[in-house]
Scaffold this active site. Structure first.
Site, mmCIF file in Angstrom:
data_model
loop_
_atom_site.group_PDB
_atom_site.id
_atom_site.type_symbol
_atom_site.label_atom_id
_atom_site.label_comp_id
_atom_site.label_asym_id
_atom_site.label_seq_id
_atom_site.Cartn_x
_atom_site.Cartn_y
_atom_site.Cartn_z
ATOM 1 N N SER A 1 0.849 -1.197 0.000
ATOM 2 C CA SER A 1 0.000 0.000 0.000
ATOM 3 C C SER A 1 0.879 1.239 0.000
ATOM 4 C CB SER A 1 -0.887 -0.006 1.247
ATOM 5 O OG SER A 1 -1.473 1.267 1.415
ATOM 6 N N TYR B 1 -1.622 0.678 10.590
ATOM 7 C CA TYR B 1 -1.771 -0.040 9.323
ATOM 8 C C TYR B 1 -0.559 0.217 8.428
ATOM 9 C CZ TYR B 1 -3.638 -0.943 4.609
ATOM 10 O OH TYR B 1 -3.830 -1.385 3.333
#
Lengths: 464, 251
Positions: free
Chosen positions: B144, B157
């Site tokens: 990501s 995250y």
């Protein structure tokens, strides 16, 4: 040149794990490369393939198959070019008995001075005799002389059980092996019938065809007069020029056609070589603009009609062999070769495919059309009576995979087929329709090689 | 086997209900993919995903797989590889967590890290070894942009994806020359159920766009893929913004 044997695998000489690709340089997979230097080492290597894991082995020659026929991911690849002895030449009868690892180049060097030539040669001399049988190669003389296997009297085949079998023409095993992509066993030797020649020069007629219909009419009307025939076709031409082409056809020049000076050494064979392209070429060098320009020049440069021109063998048969590693010009993305055949009577299918390729603007500067003659009995042999078109396209062309799938549909619907030695992308579902004897091939393989000792990426991809 | 364009015939999706994973599977099935394994925790959602893919003509099987249960990975994934070659593994599992809540609940934060990072380490290594033994295959890892630089708004995250990203890059280097291809995919904000209700970031994208980028990356044998591609340039700049300034950016 040869790498030192790796200390990790003392049993096999020259044992390395290396990435392997076909000539098109797509889809690399890694394999244990084994380089046997004798029949005994080859037998040992095949026996080892049978016991170590389930990844099997496959023989490889000079790596000119475009796709994944001589790759074997996670298994063994047997580089057969170390077995390159010519055992016997019957200079009176015109046959040669040689190892499968001998290249056609080597055969020409040895045989031409004796007045003999190989019966069939593809667009490169750098293929081995074993590879020529495994792919049942064809050349510019297919319409009169058929494919390579027609000229093979017998061969010695090392099968999965480790035994060496003498395989004669006309047997089931011969027909499964000719065109069998190396999956019936490792060819060790072959006896090949040769072609008598008086000189090493070619007498060539060149003419231009203005469009596809003109080309097909010329080929149909006069092809039978030539031993060798091929048409280079401009697939970037559009409109009324669609399918314009340059035909080059000819035969071995007889001695009395040579000028006095050349008659002193009529069988001389000294092909030249140019420097190789660099290892890294930017992708997209061969785009529509460059290839379009090349095609335009190539077409204009050809004479409208010229007869009896004397050309060297290499210039006529193997123009690209003069440039080592020419496959690098496509950059690291590599390229895809697409060759198909459709039978006589299916000319409309051929026209449709040519039109679609032209509309799609596929940059191909090596597109070749020719007529095939009678097919040979090889079960997976590619040639059949009809029209065959071969072209290469950079693999980086957007949407190419889906586009070629559509062409496959067209070819299959016309009862045609694509060439396995060049394939790297066919949809497995279409294979049965293209090769009607596939079921026989599979059942013979199941009997002869139940454990699947002989495997390749091609055989896994297409479940051969 | 993959074809000349890198398209696999068999696919293993780790995180079998992942929207990006399923979008990729759907796309590849229209090309060459015939066998799909969906690995995930047994659930009606997993069965429904398998049933839906079967509708597009593929042979779809499921296998019980829990990212948090690293000790079981060897056995669960090993079973898949014994059934036949896997041409591509798509590592698509991951959780976003709830940054505000997780900052106050360290165990919940650890669960995010364990799922996204340590679960990927064990599953990734098991698959890498199997791919290496078969001598070919692609391991596609969904990272990501959040892993590229820690942000105040989702650093738990983000840090787990940073770990995963570094792991996958190193694994790719380790496997270089073995015939196995590791590709790190860094999407930006993807509109999925995982991000439902969140404020959309600039350059937001969709699972289908990620799937298309993966297909292109396979053909090019890319090592890193940004989705959308413009993020490569944006992040190259953002990476060097001084922290006092970065802190104040509305990202």
């Amino acid at each position: 040149m040869a790498a030192a044997p790796s200390p990790t695998a003392p049993t096999s000489p020259g044992y390395d794990t290396v990435p392997v690709t076909g000539w098109g340089r797509t889809a690399p997979t890694s394999a244990h490369l084994v380089r046997p230097r004798s029949y005994e080492e080859t037998v040992a290597a095949v026996r080892e393939c049978a016991v170590t894991g389930r990844r099997g082995g496959i023989a490889r020659g000079l790596g000119r198959a475009y796709g994944d026929a001589a790759q074997n991911a996670g298994g063994a690849v047997l580089d057969m070019t170390g077995l390159d002895r010519i055992h016997a030449i019957d200079a009176a009868g015109g046959t040669v008995l040689c190892d499968a690892g001998v290249s056609l180049h080597r055969l020409m060097e040895v045989l031409l001075p004796l007045g003999w030539f190989v019966p069939v040669t593809p667009g490169t001399r750098y293929v081995t005799v074993g590879g020529a049988i495994g792919a049942d190669i064809h050349g510019k003389n297919h319409h009169v002389h058929g494919s390579f296997s027609r000229h093979v009297e017998a061969l010695e085949l090392l099968t999965a059980d480790g035994e060496v079998r003498m395989v004669e023409r006309g047997t089931e095993l011969f027909d499964a092996t000719a065109g069998g992509m190396g999956l019936t066993g490792v060819i060790l030797t072959a006896t090949v019938r040769l072609q008598r020649v008086e000189t090493s020069l070619m007498s060539v007629d060149t003419e231009r065809a203005t469009d596809l219909d003109d080309l097909m009419a010329r080929l149909t009307a006069t092809d039978h007069r030539y031993r060798y025939s091929v048409a280079w076709i401009d697939l970037l031409a559009r409109g009324s020029a669609l399918g314009r082409a340059v035909l080059t056809r000819g035969d071995h020049a007889p001695l009395d056609a040579l000028p006095a000076r050349a008659r002193r050494a009529p069988l001389e064979f000294r092909p030249g070589r140019l420097p190789a392209p660099p290892a890294f070429v930017p992708e997209g060098l061969l785009g529509r603009t460059t290839v379009g320009l090349f095609n335009e020049l190539w077409y204009r440069r050809a004479p409208r009609l010229r007869t009896g021109e004397l050309q060297k063998l290499a210039a006529f048969f193997h123009p690209l062999d003069g440039v080592p590693h020419w496959n690098r010009v496509y950059g690291r993305g590599g390229f895809v070769q697409y060759q198909f055949v459709v039978g006589y009577g299916q000319e409309d299918a051929l026209r449709r495919v040519v039109r679609r390729i032209s509309e799609r603007r596929c940059p191909s500067f090596l597109a070749v059309l020719k007529r095939f003659g009678d097919s040979d009995p090889g079960w997976l042999s590619f040639p059949m009576p009809g029209w065959t078109l071969a072209l290469d396209i950079p693999a980086s062309l957007p949407g190419l995979g889906a586009f070629l799938d559509e062409l496959d549909e067209e070819v299959a619907a016309a009862d045609g087929r694509v060439y396995l030695a060049k394939d790297s992308r066919l949809r497995p579902e279409l294979l049965d329709a293209m090769y009607p004897r596939l079921a026989d091939f599979r059942s013979l393989r199941a009997r002869l090689d139940p454990a699947g000792v002989f495997r390749s990426d091609l055989s896994r991809r297409l479940s051969l | 086997m993959k074809d000349a364009f890198g398209i696999p015939q068999s696919l293993l999706v780790l995180g079998g209900t992942s929207e990006i994973g399923l979008a990729t599977a759907r796309r590849l099935i229209t090309r060459r993919t015939r066998t799909v394994w969906l690995a995930g925790r047994p659930s009606p959602a997993l069965d429904a995903a398998a049933e839906e893919l079967r509708g597009s003509g593929a042979d779809v099987r499921t296998v019980a797989f829990d990212a948090l249960d690293s000790e079981a990975h060897e056995e669960a994934l090993g079973k898949v590889f014994t059934e036949g070659d896997i041409d591509m593994v798509l590592l698509a599992f991951g959780v976003l967590g709830d940054q505000a809540r997780d900052e106050g609940d360290p165990l919940a934060a650890v669960r995010v890290a364990q799922t996204n990072y340590t679960g990927a380490v064990s599953a990734g290594l098991v698959c890498a070894r199997a791919l290496q033994a078969q001598g070919h295959g692609s391991l596609v890892v969904l990272s990501s942009v959040a892993g590229e630089r820690a942000r105040r708004s989702n650093f738990i995250y983000g840090s787990s994806k940073a770990g995963l990203d570094a792991f996958a890059q190193g694994l790719g280097d380790a496997l270089h020359g073995t015939g196995v291809h590791v590709m790190v995919v860094r999407p930006g904000f993807v509109r999925t159920k995982m991000t439902a209700g969140l404020a959309e970031a600039p350059l937001a994208t969709t699972p289908d766009a990620v799937a298309a980028a993966i297909e292109l990356g396979l053909r090019r044998r890319s090592e890193t893929v940004w989705v959308p591609g413009a993020l490569r340039v944006v992040m190259a700049g953002l990476r060097h913004v001084p922290r006092p300034l970065f802190r104040r950016l509305p990202v």
